[in-house]
Design a protein around this motif. Structure first.
Motif, PDB file in Angstrom:
ATOM      1  N   ALA A 175       0.834  -1.206   0.000  1.00 19.71           N
ATOM      2  CA  ALA A 175       0.000   0.000   0.000  1.00 19.71           C
ATOM      3  C   ALA A 175       0.868   1.255   0.000  1.00 19.71           C
ATOM      4  CB  ALA A 175      -0.927  -0.007   1.217  1.00 19.71           C
ATOM      5  N   ALA A 176       1.945   1.243   0.774  1.00 20.47           N
ATOM      6  CA  ALA A 176       2.853   2.393   0.808  1.00 20.47           C
ATOM      7  C   ALA A 176       3.539   2.580  -0.541  1.00 20.47           C
ATOM      8  CB  ALA A 176       3.887   2.216   1.915  1.00 20.47           C
ATOM      9  N   LEU A 177       3.922   1.467  -1.190  1.00 19.65           N
ATOM     10  CA  LEU A 177       4.548   1.556  -2.504  1.00 19.65           C
ATOM     11  C   LEU A 177       3.566   2.100  -3.536  1.00 19.65           C
ATOM     12  CD1 LEU A 177       7.028   1.077  -4.255  1.00 19.65           C
ATOM     13  CD2 LEU A 177       6.290  -1.309  -4.549  1.00 19.65           C
ATOM     14  N   ALA A 178       2.304   1.681  -3.436  1.00 25.06           N
ATOM     15  CA  ALA A 178       1.278   2.208  -4.343  1.00 25.06           C
ATOM     16  C   ALA A 178       1.101   3.711  -4.134  1.00 25.06           C
ATOM     17  CB  ALA A 178      -0.044   1.472  -4.109  1.00 25.06           C
ATOM     18  N   SER A 179       1.156   4.163  -2.883  1.00 20.91           N
ATOM     19  CA  SER A 179       1.056   5.600  -2.601  1.00 20.91           C
ATOM     20  C   SER A 179       2.234   6.346  -3.203  1.00 20.91           C
ATOM     21  CB  SER A 179       1.013   5.841  -1.089  1.00 20.91           C
ATOM     22  OG  SER A 179      -0.157   5.282  -0.512  1.00 20.91           O
ATOM     23  N   ALA A 180       3.429   5.783  -3.057  1.00 20.73           N
ATOM     24  CA  ALA A 180       4.620   6.419  -3.623  1.00 20.73           C
ATOM     25  C   ALA A 180       4.511   6.524  -5.143  1.00 20.73           C
ATOM     26  CB  ALA A 180       5.866   5.632  -3.229  1.00 20.73           C
ATOM     27  N   THR A 181       4.012   5.465  -5.777  1.00 20.14           N
ATOM     28  CA  THR A 181       3.866   5.461  -7.231  1.00 20.14           C
ATOM     29  C   THR A 181       2.841   6.498  -7.674  1.00 20.14           C
ATOM     30  OG1 THR A 181       4.420   3.104  -7.267  1.00 20.14           O
ATOM     31  CG2 THR A 181       3.345   4.015  -9.220  1.00 20.14           C
ATOM     32  N   GLY A 193       7.712   8.561 -10.992  1.00 22.30           N
ATOM     33  CA  GLY A 193       8.630   7.445 -11.141  1.00 22.30           C
ATOM     34  C   GLY A 193       9.307   7.125  -9.823  1.00 22.30           C
ATOM     35  N   LEU A 194       9.732   5.880  -9.684  1.00 17.42           N
ATOM     36  CA  LEU A 194      10.332   5.441  -8.433  1.00 17.42           C
ATOM     37  C   LEU A 194      11.761   5.951  -8.304  1.00 17.42           C
ATOM     38  CD1 LEU A 194       9.072   1.739  -8.334  1.00 17.42           C
ATOM     39  CD2 LEU A 194       8.141   3.726  -7.114  1.00 17.42           C
ATOM     40  N   GLY A 195      12.138   6.333  -7.080  1.00 18.32           N
ATOM     41  CA  GLY A 195      13.484   6.807  -6.797  1.00 18.32           C
ATOM     42  C   GLY A 195      14.305   5.742  -6.107  1.00 18.32           C
ATOM     43  N   PHE A 196      15.304   6.186  -5.357  1.00 16.17           N
ATOM     44  CA  PHE A 196      16.255   5.285  -4.712  1.00 16.17           C
ATOM     45  C   PHE A 196      15.565   4.266  -3.811  1.00 16.17           C
ATOM     46  CE2 PHE A 196      19.154   4.492  -1.056  1.00 16.17           C
ATOM     47  CZ  PHE A 196      20.147   3.815  -1.740  1.00 16.17           C
ATOM     48  N   TYR A 197      14.687   4.723  -2.936  1.00 15.95           N
ATOM     49  CA  TYR A 197      14.005   3.808  -2.025  1.00 15.95           C
ATOM     50  C   TYR A 197      12.880   3.050  -2.735  1.00 15.95           C
ATOM     51  CZ  TYR A 197      16.527   6.687   1.321  1.00 15.95           C
ATOM     52  OH  TYR A 197      17.511   7.359   1.994  1.00 15.95           O
ATOM     53  N   GLY A 198      12.230   3.721  -3.681  1.00 14.19           N
ATOM     54  CA  GLY A 198      11.133   3.073  -4.389  1.00 14.19           C
ATOM     55  C   GLY A 198      11.577   1.879  -5.206  1.00 14.19           C
ATOM     56  N   LEU A 199      12.728   1.988  -5.862  1.00  7.72           N
ATOM     57  CA  LEU A 199      13.239   0.862  -6.644  1.00  7.72           C
ATOM     58  C   LEU A 199      13.574  -0.323  -5.733  1.00  7.72           C
ATOM     59  CD1 LEU A 199      15.509   2.822  -9.147  1.00  7.72           C
ATOM     60  CD2 LEU A 199      13.450   1.502  -9.728  1.00  7.72           C
ATOM     61  N   GLN A 200      14.158  -0.038  -4.586  1.00  4.35           N
ATOM     62  CA  GLN A 200      14.452  -1.125  -3.644  1.00  4.35           C
ATOM     63  C   GLN A 200      13.171  -1.739  -3.095  1.00  4.35           C
ATOM     64  OE1 GLN A 200      18.025  -0.436  -0.954  1.00  4.35           O
ATOM     65  NE2 GLN A 200      17.626   1.651  -1.651  1.00  4.35           N
ATOM     66  N   ALA A 201      12.155  -0.896  -2.874  1.00 11.10           N
ATOM     67  CA  ALA A 201      10.867  -1.420  -2.397  1.00 11.10           C
ATOM     68  C   ALA A 201      10.236  -2.325  -3.453  1.00 11.10           C
ATOM     69  CB  ALA A 201       9.929  -0.269  -2.042  1.00 11.10           C
ATOM     70  N   ALA A 202      10.380  -1.945  -4.720  1.00 14.73           N
ATOM     71  CA  ALA A 202       9.835  -2.775  -5.797  1.00 14.73           C
ATOM     72  C   ALA A 202      10.541  -4.128  -5.852  1.00 14.73           C
ATOM     73  CB  ALA A 202       9.967  -2.042  -7.133  1.00 14.73           C
TER      74      ALA A 202
END
Length: 409
Positions: free
Chosen positions: A274-280, A285-294
């Motif tokens: 859910a947090a990753l969906a909010s970030a997206t 586009g995904l950043g440093f933490y978002g890519l690792q979360a993916a």
């Protein structure tokens, strides 16, 4: 003697959990960040001497706070220029509830330690010390930096904050954005140390990992429009979801391929996704933490190691490497490549990292190379690499895994 050792361990555990709140409360009380950290350390030292002899007090946090405040008053009394501040100080005897009087004491402590007057390296080192409760040795290992360098950074940082008279407060909204990157970096490193302890006899330091997630949730409430805050929270939730299966009943590590995925925390996975969906949704586009979360999400949703989307993980690591080039990212990409395309291609990547300063002294590089050599049937070379990994590894539990691999050879 045994009782004294147990008391000391209890004190160390308490300090891991409560040190940030204690230093935060003392900073709010004294208005002096450096003094607060100093008197907190003095209170800890006194506890280590007195509690094994006199017993642990009924409210240990209150004891530490009271002792720290009394030490602070003693310091003020010796400073002629500070005597006017004495009437404004509250009584020295406190209760542990007072540590939670201001809910964001720890958050204010982090922003103070991450003030722009400090270098990025100093911000991270100081905050890990006062918020994460890490020793200088542990911080040094986390950054592949000499311990003396870390100690010097911490000392200079405290002097700089004192000289600049940095206030103890959470910045106003217009300042938050410029200071957020440093705070997120610190939270990330605290969680990393918690999820994979760099030293000691525990693979996971649940207190550090839990505190990092708590701080990130506070940040998410404070800055709901910042996609990287949600991304970092997603990464931590998805990673922590696997904690229950990462060790057995004796605390020994369990490799990913051997983990019982039914033990993974489904609630944490849902929160992370859910947090990753909010970030997206919020970001571009995904950043440093978002890519690792993916990447973490790929693991979290896969039924097994064999059914994991390793090609997607390789692509995500490639993107991460372009965004934030790092030998550690390359090493992790090599592991993913080994799963997606075989050990030979992965070994070629690992061999390019052999001379990278810092990583060459890490047990991780030798461990990964040894595993790849095993899969390629090059047993003698694998043994040499694994023996080197054992020698370099500072975590007792990780050494157990490495020695187990050596035994199978």
């Amino acid at each position: 003697m045994t009782e004294g050792i147990e008391v000391r361990r209890s004190i160390e555990a308490l300090w891991r959990i409560e040190s940030a709140r204690i230093v935060g409360a003392l900073t709010r009380y004294t208005g002096d960040f450096a003094l607060a950290e100093d008197v907190a350390q003095e209170a800890l030292a006194e506890a280590l001497v007195n509690w094994p002899r006199e017993g642990v007090p009924r409210d240990p946090v209150a004891w530490l706070l009271t002792t720290g405040r009394r030490r602070a008053i003693d310091v003020f009394r010796t400073r002629s220029a500070e005597r006017d501040r004495l009437p404004g100080l509250a009584p020295a005897d406190v209760t542990s509830d007072e540590a939670g009087e201001v809910d964001d004491d720890v958050l204010a402590l982090m922003f103070t330690a991450c003030h722009p007057v400090l270098s990025r390296e100093a911000q991270v080192a100081l905050t890990l010390r006062v918020v994460g409760g890490l020793t200088s040795d542990e911080i040094a290992r986390a950054f592949l930096t000499p311990t003396a360098t870390v100690q010097a950074r911490i000392t200079r940082a405290k002097k700089t904050l004192a000289a600049a008279r940095v206030p103890f407060e959470v910045p106003q909204a217009d300042e938050l954005g410029t200071r957020l990157g440093s705070v997120l970096s610190v939270v990330y490193v605290i969680f990393t140390e918690g999820s994979s302890a760099s030293s000691g006899d525990a693979l996971i330091r649940f207190d550090l990992a839990r505190e990092a997630r708590r701080l990130c949730r506070v940040l998410a409430r404070l800055m709901p429009a910042e996609h990287e805050v949600h991304s970092l929270l997603a990464l931590m939730e998805l990673t922590a979801a696997r904690f229950p299966a990462r060790t057995d009943a004796d605390g020994e590590p369990v490799l990913l391929e051997d983990q019982d995925r039914r033990l993974w925390d489904a609630s944490a996975i849902r929160r992370g996704r859910a947090a990753l969906a909010s970030a997206t949704r919020i970001g571009r586009g995904l950043g440093f933490y978002g890519l690792q979360a993916a990447i973490a999400e790929c693991h979290a949703v896969a039924p097994s190691v064999a059914e994991t989307d390793w090609e997607r993980i390789v692509v995500l690591y490639e993107a991460l490497g372009r965004l934030a080039p790092s030998p550690v990212v390359e090493l992790n990409r090599a592991v993913a490549v080994s799963m997606a395309r075989g050990p030979a291609e992965a070994l070629a990547i690992v061999d390019t990292l052999a001379d990278v300063d810092g990583l060459a002294r890490s047990h991780q590089l030798a461990g990964v190379r040894g595993e790849l050599l095993i899969r390629l049937g090059r047993t003698a070379e694998a043994r040499t690499e694994l023996e080197r990994a054992v020698e370099l590894c500072a975590n007792d539990r990780e050494r157990t895994i490495l020695r187990r691999k050596l035994t199978t050879l």
